[in-house]
Structures are given as structure tokens and as C-alpha cells.
Design a protein around this motif. Structure first.
Motif, PDB file in Angstrom:
ATOM      1  N   GLU A 181       0.813  -1.218   0.000  1.00 27.11           N
ATOM      2  CA  GLU A 181       0.000   0.000   0.000  1.00 27.11           C
ATOM      3  C   GLU A 181       0.848   1.269   0.000  1.00 27.11           C
ATOM      4  OE1 GLU A 181      -3.608   0.171  -0.081  1.00 27.11           O
ATOM      5  OE2 GLU A 181      -3.080  -1.824  -0.820  1.00 27.11           O
ATOM      6  N   SER A 186       3.473   2.277  -5.516  1.00 27.52           N
ATOM      7  CA  SER A 186       2.318   2.020  -6.380  1.00 27.52           C
ATOM      8  C   SER A 186       2.330   2.930  -7.597  1.00 27.52           C
ATOM      9  CB  SER A 186       1.018   2.222  -5.591  1.00 27.52           C
ATOM     10  OG  SER A 186       0.902   1.254  -4.569  1.00 27.52           O
ATOM     11  N   GLN A 207      -5.790  -1.364 -13.474  1.00 28.89           N
ATOM     12  CA  GLN A 207      -5.949  -1.504 -12.019  1.00 28.89           C
ATOM     13  C   GLN A 207      -4.789  -0.884 -11.247  1.00 28.89           C
ATOM     14  OE1 GLN A 207      -8.783  -2.228 -10.584  1.00 28.89           O
ATOM     15  NE2 GLN A 207      -9.563  -2.453 -12.687  1.00 28.89           N
ATOM     16  N   ARG A 210      -5.548   2.776 -11.159  1.00 24.00           N
ATOM     17  CA  ARG A 210      -6.634   3.084 -10.216  1.00 24.00           C
ATOM     18  C   ARG A 210      -6.125   3.056  -8.769  1.00 24.00           C
ATOM     19  NH1 ARG A 210     -11.661   3.448 -12.250  1.00 24.00           N
ATOM     20  NH2 ARG A 210     -12.261   2.336 -14.151  1.00 24.00           N
ATOM     21  N   LYS A 211      -5.324   2.051  -8.467  1.00 24.06           N
ATOM     22  CA  LYS A 211      -4.771   1.950  -7.108  1.00 24.06           C
ATOM     23  C   LYS A 211      -3.871   3.137  -6.796  1.00 24.06           C
ATOM     24  CE  LYS A 211      -1.823  -0.996  -4.224  1.00 24.06           C
ATOM     25  NZ  LYS A 211      -1.002  -2.239  -4.180  1.00 24.06           N
ATOM     26  N   VAL A 213      -4.000   6.148  -8.041  1.00 19.04           N
ATOM     27  CA  VAL A 213      -4.823   7.347  -7.839  1.00 19.04           C
ATOM     28  C   VAL A 213      -5.480   7.312  -6.457  1.00 19.04           C
ATOM     29  CG1 VAL A 213      -6.933   8.523  -8.601  1.00 19.04           C
ATOM     30  CG2 VAL A 213      -5.225   7.810 -10.280  1.00 19.04           C
ATOM     31  N   ARG A 214      -5.927   6.126  -6.032  1.00 21.09           N
ATOM     32  CA  ARG A 214      -6.529   6.004  -4.693  1.00 21.09           C
ATOM     33  C   ARG A 214      -5.521   6.351  -3.602  1.00 21.09           C
ATOM     34  NH1 ARG A 214      -6.257   1.848  -1.146  1.00 21.09           N
ATOM     35  NH2 ARG A 214      -5.578   0.319  -2.717  1.00 21.09           N
ATOM     36  N   LEU A 215      -4.284   5.907  -3.764  1.00 24.01           N
ATOM     37  CA  LEU A 215      -3.263   6.147  -2.741  1.00 24.01           C
ATOM     38  C   LEU A 215      -2.622   7.531  -2.855  1.00 24.01           C
ATOM     39  CD1 LEU A 215      -1.470   2.663  -2.810  1.00 24.01           C
ATOM     40  CD2 LEU A 215      -3.046   3.527  -1.064  1.00 24.01           C
ATOM     41  N   ASN A 216      -2.781   8.171  -4.039  1.00 27.17           N
ATOM     42  CA  ASN A 216      -2.185   9.496  -4.280  1.00 27.17           C
ATOM     43  C   ASN A 216      -3.250  10.436  -4.843  1.00 27.17           C
ATOM     44  OD1 ASN A 216       0.987   8.846  -4.111  1.00 27.17           O
ATOM     45  ND2 ASN A 216      -0.005   7.195  -5.235  1.00 27.17           N
ATOM     46  N   PRO A 217      -4.285  10.756  -4.071  1.00 24.42           N
ATOM     47  CA  PRO A 217      -5.412  11.537  -4.610  1.00 24.42           C
ATOM     48  C   PRO A 217      -5.050  12.940  -5.075  1.00 24.42           C
ATOM     49  CG  PRO A 217      -5.563  11.325  -2.217  1.00 24.42           C
ATOM     50  CD  PRO A 217      -4.479  10.403  -2.654  1.00 24.42           C
ATOM     51  N   LYS A 223      -3.307  10.852 -12.499  1.00 24.76           N
ATOM     52  CA  LYS A 223      -4.703  10.949 -12.943  1.00 24.76           C
ATOM     53  C   LYS A 223      -4.808  11.052 -14.461  1.00 24.76           C
ATOM     54  CE  LYS A 223      -6.821  12.924  -8.782  1.00 24.76           C
ATOM     55  NZ  LYS A 223      -7.466  14.130  -8.184  1.00 24.76           N
ATOM     56  N   TYR A 242     -11.254  12.690 -14.646  1.00 23.93           N
ATOM     57  CA  TYR A 242      -9.881  12.737 -14.128  1.00 23.93           C
ATOM     58  C   TYR A 242      -9.062  13.825 -14.821  1.00 23.93           C
ATOM     59  CZ  TYR A 242     -10.679   8.416 -11.542  1.00 23.93           C
ATOM     60  OH  TYR A 242     -11.144   7.484 -10.659  1.00 23.93           O
TER      61      TYR A 242
END
Length: 477
Positions: A181, A186, A207, A210-211, A213-217, A223, A242
Motif C-alpha cells: 500500500e 504504487s 488496475q 486506479r490503485k 490514484v486512490r493512494l495518491n489523490p 490521474k 480525471y
């Protein structure tokens, strides 16, 4: 602590050899076997400078990489200046774990001093590494293993271009095994995967992006890469959300603009793409990528006008087409001045020469790119496809076209270009069979296409037809 003997106790040559053997055990840019073409170094320097705009947390690594690049060009004093910048950043940003974060930088210092003939200074930095490795209980004398070192190596490989992407991806994957994580790991893995995702139907990077972006908003760059991949797979609406988020981010920088421009060009909003690219070009005027993208925009505008005129533009439309072609030629030529190994720039330049009937110039550029060393497999497929179309539709040399379609298909990699090669060869073979042109060869060719498509029944039918026709024209066969 066991130290190497000083030059006073042995010959300088022996001392140098022993020191070199120790330096070879370090984990740093000098030992990671980065593949960098000499001719690409100016463009690499430009991209390193762009990265320093992109994310300040990466600047230590970029200063280290710049030091290695300066070494490659024999500018060792400038290499030391870059390492000094890396050292200062470590002291300011990573004071709590400064020694561990310094290992790569110390290793690079040691190598630069070694190449400058300053063996005592090289020994000092080698000792720093050794002492830290001992304090961290490393089983190795001159390096430590762990996800942070894998990440550093992966990041250097990633920045050095496509010949290094697979190894970069492997480094990030290894780091993620320990810290699945981790946002930085990532992101590195997702970017490397994106650069390996050559087929629009292949989603190996979707994927991971996507991961990331989730961990680095807050990361606008990741993006826009996710947006481009979503665009590839037809998720246009989600992709645009995005893009909008990235462009409204306070961290938007030239890297973000260049990929957002690619999104808008492919969407058909070419004026918006040019606007973003010109903004980015003001910040990084020596970017080969940006010049190439602007050239592609002018090419796209030319195609739009031709399609609106049923491929027969006249009057003002014809003048506009010629103007756009000249603009595209200018930017593709500039691209190649900045990065002479930019393979697809040669192809696009050739196609612009085709538009104005300069077939010899087109041939020259195709020959240059066909003779280049080690282009990626999917790029070679695309080159053979484009060159084959030139031979088929402009030179009217169908046998030559078939040769290049087949060369492209023999490259065993799944890609969008391979699909296009198959369709082009199938269409050509079907027409030749219907027109009774070289029936046996054309029918066998069609059978080969069906075989590659996995339709063995149709392939066997074609081969049987070819055999029957051979027997008809040669009963003794």
C-alpha cells in the motif's frame, strides 16, 4: 573495520583495482546498468529537469540521475554539483533517516571521485556506505536490500526510457511485495505498467493506475495517465472527470498538460490540445515529446479537413491542408533535432512528405527508422504497417507492402498495430483472390491470416483451395 590499503602500501594501480571492485558492489546509478543512448542524453537531461517541476519528493533521485548523466558526458564537476544538491535536500527533507537515504548519493559521490582520479575521496564515501550498512545490520558490506532501494533503482530505470521499462516494473513490483500500500511504490509500478501497455484491449495498467490514484489523490500526473488508459478502453466519461481534476489541480505542471493534450487530441478537440501543449512548451522548450505532440495535432487537423471534403480538399481547404502539413513537418523535424532516436517522429514526418508528394523524402525517413537499433516490438509492428501502406497505396507496390505486413506479423507481441496488420493483409489478400491475381500465393496468404486469427477451419479451406488450384494448372504436381 577492514579498510583497503593506502597507495603508500601498494602500487596505485593495485589500489585502484581493489577500490573499483568494492565500488562495483554499491547500489547506485553507476551499477544499475541504466541503458542510455549517447544521442538521447540532451533529451534525457530535459526530462530530468521537467521532473524537478513535477514532484519535489523525487528531486533527490533526479539530482542523482543528473549527476550520472553529467558523468557520461565527462562533466564531473557538474556531476558533483548535482550530488551536492541531492545531499542538501536529504539533510532538509529526511533528517530522521538521513544515513539510509544517503546511500545512493554516497555511492555516486564515490564513483565520480573515482573517475576523477581522486581515490582518497572515493574511499571516504565508500567508508560511509560501509559504516551505514554495518549499523543497519546489512548482510552485505557495501549495500542494503529493501523496498526503498528497489524503488530508487526502479525510478532511475523508468526515467531513462523505454529500454529500461521492464526492469523498472520488476523493481517496483519487488518493492510492493514488502509494502503493497505504499503510495510511491504504487505510482512507480503504475507508470511503468502504463508504458508497457501497448494494446488498447490490454488492461495490465488499468488496475495499478486506479490503485495509484486512490493512494495518491493529489497526484495530477497519475490521474491523466489513468484518464488516457480509460480512454483506450472506451470509458470516455470517467476519463474526462480525471482530466478535469488534473487540470484544476494546483500541482498541474508541463507533464500534466502534455498528457491531457494527448487526451483531447484523441478526442478530436485539437485546438484545446494545442493550447495545452504550447503552455507546456513555454516551461520546457527543449522537450522532444511536446514538439512531437504538436506535430500530431497539426496532422490531426489536416486529416479533419480532408475527411470533411471526402479526401479531396480544394481551394482554401487545400491551402489550409498544405499549411498544416508544413507546420507538422516543422515540429517533427524539431522533434528529431532534440531526440534523433525518436522512431515514430520519423514515421510521422515521412507521412507528411507523402501528403505533399515528396516520396523520396518519405522513403528516406522510413529507411532511417527501419534501420534503427532495438525499437520496441510494438513500435516495429507499427512502422511495418505504415510503411506497408505507403508501398501499397502510394507506390502501388503490393508485393513490397505484403513483405512488410508479414514482417510486422512475425513480431510476436499482442498490440493494436498487430490487429491493423492483420486487417490490412486480409483485405489485400481477399481482393487479389477475387481478381485472380497470383491466386495460389494470395489464397495461401489468406490462409495464413486466418491461422493467425485462430480460425483453423478457414485456414485449412484456403490451403486446400490453393492446393487444388496448383493441381489444376500443373497436373503433374
Amino acid at each position: 573495520m577492514e579498510q583497503l590499503q593506502s597507495p603508500s602500501n601498494m602500487s596505485e594501480a593495485s589500489h585502484r583495482n581493489l577500490l573499483h571492485d568494492s565500488l562495483a558492489q554499491l547500489a547506485c546509478h553507476f551499477t544499475w546498468k541504466l541503458v542510455i543512448e549517447d544521442i538521447d542524453i540532451p533529451d534525457l537531461e530535459s526530462r530530468i529537469l521537467q521532473s524537478n517541476f513535477l514532484n519535489t519528493s523525487f528531486n533527490v533521485g533526479m539530482h542523482n540521475l543528473m549527476a550520472y548523466v553529467k558523468h557520461l558526458t565527462g562533466q564531473h564537476e557538474k556531476a558533483l554539483q548535482s550530488l551536492n544538491k541531492a545531499k542538501d535536500l536529504i539533510q532538509r527533507q529526511h533528517a530522521n533517516r538521513r544515513d539510509k537515504r544517503s546511500l545512493v548519493t554516497w555511492g555516486n559521490y564515490a564513483w565520480v571521485h573515482f573517475h576523477m582520479g581522486r581515490l582518497d575521496e572515493a574511499q571516504i564515501y565508500l567508508d560511509k556506505v560501509e559504516n551505514t550498512c554495518r549499523e543497519l545490520a546489512s548482510p552485505f558490506r557495501f549495500r542494503i536490500d529493501g523496498p526503498e532501494m528497489d524503488f530508487e533503482e526502479g525510478r532511475a530505470l523508468l526515467k531513462c526510457g523505454r529500454w529500461n521499462y521492464k526492469r523498472a516494473m520488476a523493481c517496483f513490483a519487488k518493492a510492493l511485495q514488502t509494502e503493497p500500500e505504499n503510495p510511491e511504490f504504487s505510482t512507480g509500478y503504475a507508470i511503468a505498467a502504463y508504458h508497457q501497455d501497448y494494446d488498447f484491449n490490454n488492461v495490465i495498467s488499468l488496475q495499478p493506475l486506479r490503485k495509484a490514484v486512490r493512494l495518491n489523490p493529489e497526484d495530477a500526473y497519475i490521474k491523466v495517465l489513468l484518464a488516457l488508459k480509460l480512454q483506450d478502453v472506451g470509458e470516455e466519461a470517467e476519463a474526462e472527470t480525471y482530466i478535469v481534476e488534473a487540470l484544476t489541480s494546483a500541482s498541474s505542471q508541463p507533464y500534466v498538460f502534455r498528457y491531457a493534450a494527448k487526451f483531447y487530441r484523441r478526442k478530436g478537440f485539437v485546438d484545446r490540445a494545442i493550447q495545452l501543449l504550447e503552455t507546456a512548451l513555454k516551461e520546457t522548450p527543449s522537450s522532444a515529446f511536446l514538439h512531437h505532440q504538436i506535430g500530431l495535432c497539426y496532422k490531426a487537423q489536416m486529416i479533419q479537413i480532408k475527411e470533411a471534403a471526402n479526401m479531396q480538399p480544394r481551394g482554401q481547404d487545400r491551402e489550409k491542408v498544405e499549411e498544416l502539413v508544413q507546420s507538422a513537418i516543422h515540429y517533427f523535424q524539431k522533434t528529431l533535432e532534440l531526440r534523433p532516436t525518436f522512431d515514430m517522429a520519423y514515421v510521422n514526418l515521412a507521412e507528411m512528405y507523402i501528403e505533399i508528394g515528396h516520396f523520396q523524402n518519405a522513403e528516406s525517413n522510413f529507411h532511417k527508422v527501419l534501420s534503427m537499433r532495438n525499437p520496441d516490438d510494438h513500435v516495429r509492428q507499427e512502422i511495418h504497417f505504415r510503411y506497408g501502406r505507403f508501398q501499397q497505396f502510394h507506390r502501388k507496390l503490393e508485393d513490397e507492402a505484403i513483405t512488410h505486413y508479414l514482417k510486422g506479423l512475425k513480431i510476436e507481441v499482442a498490440s493494436y498495430s498487430k490487429e491493423r496488420l492483420l486487417k490490412a493483409l486480409e483485405k489485400l489478400a481477399v481482393r487479389r483472390v477475387r481478381q485472380n491475381l497470383h491466386v495460389v500465393e494470395s489464397t495461401c496468404l489468406l490462409g495464413f491470416v486466418y491461422k493467425l486469427k485462430g480460425d483453423m477451419d478457414e485456414a485449412l479451406l484456403c490451403y486446400e483451395r490453393a492446393l487444388r488450384h496448383t493441381c489444376e494448372i500443373n497436373p503433374e504436381f
